[in-house]
Design a protein around this motif. Structure first.
Motif, PDB file in Angstrom:
ATOM      1  N   ARG A  82       0.330 -15.177  11.228  1.00  0.00           N
ATOM      2  CA  ARG A  82      -0.189 -15.384   9.752  1.00  0.00           C
ATOM      3  C   ARG A  82       1.046 -15.994   9.040  1.00  0.00           C
ATOM      4  O   ARG A  82       2.136 -15.356   9.270  1.00  0.00           O
ATOM      5  CB  ARG A  82      -0.919 -14.446   9.152  1.00  0.00           C
TER       6      ARG A  82
ATOM      7  N   VAL B 140       4.043 -15.747   6.572  1.00  0.00           N
ATOM      8  CA  VAL B 140       4.677 -14.324   5.881  1.00  0.00           C
ATOM      9  C   VAL B 140       4.622 -14.758   4.224  1.00  0.00           C
ATOM     10  O   VAL B 140       5.149 -15.828   3.706  1.00  0.00           O
ATOM     11  CB  VAL B 140       6.069 -14.617   6.317  1.00  0.00           C
ATOM     12  N   ARG B 141       4.123 -13.493   3.672  1.00  0.00           N
ATOM     13  CA  ARG B 141       3.917 -13.999   2.063  1.00  0.00           C
ATOM     14  C   ARG B 141       5.446 -13.809   1.436  1.00  0.00           C
ATOM     15  O   ARG B 141       6.156 -12.612   1.691  1.00  0.00           O
ATOM     16  CB  ARG B 141       3.004 -12.827   1.760  1.00  0.00           C
TER      17      ARG B 141
ATOM     18  N   GLN C 196       5.636   0.456   3.057  1.00  0.00           N
ATOM     19  CA  GLN C 196       5.376  -0.023   4.390  1.00  0.00           C
ATOM     20  C   GLN C 196       5.952   0.852   5.468  1.00  0.00           C
ATOM     21  O   GLN C 196       5.265   1.048   6.558  1.00  0.00           O
ATOM     22  CB  GLN C 196       6.264  -1.392   4.503  1.00  0.00           C
TER      23      GLN C 196
ATOM     24  N   THR D 185       7.604  -5.720   9.286  1.00  0.00           N
ATOM     25  CA  THR D 185       6.779  -6.618   8.364  1.00  0.00           C
ATOM     26  C   THR D 185       7.394  -6.860   7.087  1.00  0.00           C
ATOM     27  O   THR D 185       6.948  -7.848   6.314  1.00  0.00           O
ATOM     28  CB  THR D 185       5.616  -5.660   8.198  1.00  0.00           C
TER      29      THR D 185
ATOM     30  N   GLY E  60       6.564 -10.972  10.908  1.00  0.00           N
ATOM     31  CA  GLY E  60       5.321 -11.721  10.860  1.00  0.00           C
ATOM     32  C   GLY E  60       4.959 -11.962  12.303  1.00  0.00           C
ATOM     33  O   GLY E  60       4.333 -12.909  12.662  1.00  0.00           O
TER      34      GLY E  60
ATOM     35  N   SER F   9       0.443  -8.653  14.383  1.00  0.00           N
ATOM     36  CA  SER F   9      -0.743  -8.834  13.539  1.00  0.00           C
ATOM     37  C   SER F   9      -0.876  -8.600  12.473  1.00  0.00           C
ATOM     38  O   SER F   9      -1.840  -8.838  11.728  1.00  0.00           O
ATOM     39  CB  SER F   9      -1.961  -8.285  14.562  1.00  0.00           C
TER      40      SER F   9
ATOM     41  N   GLU G 136       0.051  -7.947   8.242  1.00  0.00           N
ATOM     42  CA  GLU G 136       0.257  -8.817   7.277  1.00  0.00           C
ATOM     43  C   GLU G 136       1.869  -8.577   6.945  1.00  0.00           C
ATOM     44  O   GLU G 136       2.257  -7.399   7.046  1.00  0.00           O
ATOM     45  CB  GLU G 136      -0.370  -8.515   5.877  1.00  0.00           C
ATOM     46  N   SER G 137       2.837  -9.728   6.533  1.00  0.00           N
ATOM     47  CA  SER G 137       4.085  -9.195   6.571  1.00  0.00           C
ATOM     48  C   SER G 137       4.442 -10.055   5.409  1.00  0.00           C
ATOM     49  O   SER G 137       3.990 -11.070   4.768  1.00  0.00           O
ATOM     50  CB  SER G 137       4.998  -9.941   7.799  1.00  0.00           C
ATOM     51  N   TYR G 138       5.798  -9.705   4.680  1.00  0.00           N
ATOM     52  CA  TYR G 138       6.406  -9.977   3.665  1.00  0.00           C
ATOM     53  C   TYR G 138       7.848 -10.373   3.645  1.00  0.00           C
ATOM     54  O   TYR G 138       8.607  -9.886   4.438  1.00  0.00           O
ATOM     55  CB  TYR G 138       6.119  -9.097   2.634  1.00  0.00           C
TER      56      TYR G 138
END
Length: 661
Positions: A443, A445-446, A465, A549, A572, A575, A577-579
């Motif tokens: 996904r 990375v935000r 986290q 993450t 990321g 699996s 969610e990563s930031y």
């Protein structure tokens, strides 16, 4: 005449010749090739009384310095003020942090000033104007005036006069070396015309024609050279034809713990097709961070070994080399392939045994750092040379690795997406494959840009986290604190985190640590003994921890886009969610734009194009030693159309005359 020393020209005595030599100018030919770095066009010289008060345009005056003085209102700021008069009025020239101008602009000095006019404190001012001393060669009509790189003792007036002299005596000696038919077909000016036009253009059109000719010439020579290299090492060379064994390839695919993406299958097919040919492969594989380039290399390596040959893989850091060796041992070991790791830290006895195994052919694959290039490293039958993160090695290092075999296939990989413009310029001797698809489950990375006032919020999120069992990186631009205390430093930040937040279990990683220390820290982070890794950009390449993450980057405005994207790629990988949190207070519009791009764009190739647009080609890879050609006129980004034209024409010429006879 082009070889004649400059001292033979009128007006250039020994002192001036020495000053010119400091700029690398010794002969008439050197002077003709000394190109302007910009041009001034400011319209006609105006009397001071006739200057427009409200205009934002550049305006130009000629006058004499009536008074000059300097003062320092606060530390780190020096102001020089010069009153310039022309008989119609007074203009104040204000210069910041140039204290030497108090001596240079003495009363009685004649000069021309170019700048924007402001009214401050009821008087006319120009702030940091361009200035020329004793500009007797300027007739005041405006037009384009060349501005050259200068050195102490040489004014622009002197440089222009020297170039004019060199043109007068040397222009007829300038030789045309492009094929006449090519010059006519592309409607290019002759070389002597272009040289004269780039120095003293009559107008914008003359300058554009001269620049186009000289830029094309640079790109054409570069592309011709790359095509010759390609012909020598690829098209004319005899290589080893690796015939893919369908049964062996099926065993390879069945052994993979995942299914290849369409892009990976396409690139593997490109590589295996090249390897089946009787000439050596020269292929560059580009893929965004995490796109799965290593499995492409593994397929090529397995194909070489199945043909009874050996393979070598070179990586820029021990961490990355160790990671590749572990991945290949895990994947290929079960297929009967022996993979060994060679770094500079390998004990002498184990190194000796490894080298013997290579020479005898018992070791099928060698993975290592620059240690692979050592003269003592010899192979029984090397047929594939792979280099990862290609831009961190010079062309010579790539050639040294290939020289350890007999015309081996060459596969180079990079996770730094290179825009097509630069790929053509840097790697014109290579075929290019792009992995433009991410493995399923990855996904975006935000990414969020935060001001320093939001730092507490960022670290609270990081701690949350970690409390959930995740891991995080904190990247700083410096190892230790700078004198001005501006940028965050890894050592200081690590010390504070250990003291204030001991439950975070913070580790420290930077380039000044020994190889053994780095390896131990990375092992502890990989095994979860460290939750937060405080580091410099040493983590940019070759760290794969799926449980991480959060990537928090301090002073993010000090990094380039490509580097920030590489750092973001460290998270990321699992699996969850990563930031990516970018903490910065940018001081320039360009730095702010980079941070906005990072928030909005996740595709590495689009980011690379944006980086090229914002920073120019010279800084994409940081330093010139990484192989960027020394182009004086051409710009691979702005001149993409010209670059492609030069590439086509160079290949056309070599098809007609392969040896340039």
């Amino acid at each position: 005449m082009l070889e004649a020393p400059l001292g033979r020209l009128r007006g250039i005595g020994p002192g001036r010749a020495r000053a010119l030599e400091r700029l690398g100018l010794r002969t008439v030919g050197d002077m003709l090739e000394f190109l302007p770095r910009r041009y001034e066009r400011a319209g006609q010289v105006r009397p001071i009384a006739a200057l427009e008060r409200q205009s934002r345009d550049l305006q130009r005056v000629r006058g004499r310095v009536a008074a000059v003085g300097g003062h320092r209102p606060r530390p780190n700021l020096h102001i020089t003020q010069a009153a310039v008069q022309d008989g119609t009025g007074t203009l104040w020239a204000i210069f910041f942090n140039q204290p030497y101008l108090v001596e240079r602009l003495r009363p009685g000095t004649d000069l021309v000033l170019t700048g924007r006019v402001e009214i401050r404190y009821g008087r006319l001012e120009m702030h940091n104007p361009q200035y020329e001393l004793d500009p007797a060669d300027d007739d005041g009509r405006g037009g384009l005036l060349p501005v050259y790189p200068a050195t102490a003792g040489l004014s622009q007036k002197v440089l222009r006069a020297s170039v004019r002299q060199a043109l007068d005596v040397g222009r007829d000696a300038v030789e045309e070396f492009l094929p006449p038919a090519l010059v006519d077909r592309l409607q290019l000016p002759r070389r002597d015309e272009a040289i004269a036009g780039i120095h003293f253009p009559e107008d914008e059109e003359t300058l554009a024609r001269a620049r186009r000719r000289l830029a094309f010439e640079e790109l054409f020579l570069l592309q011709a050279a790359l095509a010759l290299v390609r012909r020598r090492y690829v098209e004319d060379a005899e290589g080893i034809a690796h015939r893919p064994d369908p049964e062996a390839l099926k065993r390879f695919y069945d052994a993979l713990p995942f299914t290849l993406t369409r892009a990976q299958r396409r690139v593997v097919a490109d590589v295996l097709s090249d390897m089946a040919a009787p000439r050596p492969m020269h292929r560059l594989v580009q893929g965004d961070v995490g796109s799965g380039k290593t499995v492409v290399a593994a397929a090529a390596i397995f194909n070489a070994v199945c043909s009874g040959c050996q393979a070598a893989m070179m990586a820029p850091t021990e961490i990355l080399a160790e990671q590749h060796a572990a991945s290949l041992q895990d994947l290929l070991g079960r297929l009967g392939v022996r993979v060994e790791l060679l770094t500079g830290r390998l004990p002498a006895r184990r190194r000796e045994a490894l080298l013997e195994g290579l020479a005898s052919g018992e070791v099928h694959v060698l993975v290592g750092t620059h240690a692979v290039l050592d003269r003592q490293v010899t192979f029984r039958r090397l047929s594939l040379a792979v280099t990862d993160e290609q831009h961190r090695f010079g062309v010579r290092q790539r050639a040294l690795l290939a020289a350890k075999g007999f015309s081996p296939d060459v596969l180079v990989m990079t996770a730094t997406p290179i825009p097509r413009t630069l790929a053509l310029t840097l790697y014109g001797d290579l075929d290019v494959s792009v992995i433009n698809e991410m493995p399923p489950g990855r996904r975006p990375v935000r990414t969020r840009w935060l001001r320093p006032s939001q730092r507490g919020q960022a670290y609270r999120f990081l701690a949350e986290q970690v409390a959930r069992g995740r891991q995080a990186y904190v990247v700083c631009p410096l190892v230790e604190g700078s004198e001005d205390g501006g940028a965050k430093a890894a050592v200081d930040l690590h010390r504070r985190l250990v003291r204030k937040l001991p439950h975070l279990k913070a580790g420290l990683l930077h380039g000044r640590m020994s190889g053994a220390e780095k390896q131990e820290v990375m092992r502890a982070f990989r095994d979860g003994e460290i939750s937060v890794l405080v580091a410099t950009t040493v983590v940019e390449v070759g760290v794969d921890v799926p449980n991480a993450t959060v990537m928090l980057v301090e002073d993010a405005d000090r990094f380039g886009l490509a580097q920030l994207h590489q750092l973001r790629g460290r998270v990321g990988r699992g699996s969850a969610e990563s930031y990516c949190l970018l903490i910065a207070e940018p001081t320039t519009p360009e730095a702010e734009q980079r941070l906005r791009v990072m928030e909005q764009v996740h595709d590495g190739f689009e980011i690379a194009e944006q980086d090229l647009r914002l920073r120019g080609p010279g800084e994409i890879f940081g330093t010139r030693q990484h192989g960027l050609p020394d182009l004086r006129v051409a710009d691979p980004f702005r001149d993409l159309e010209l670059l492609e034209l030069a590439r086509r024409e160079a290949r056309r010429l070599l098809e007609a005359d392969p040896r340039l006879r």
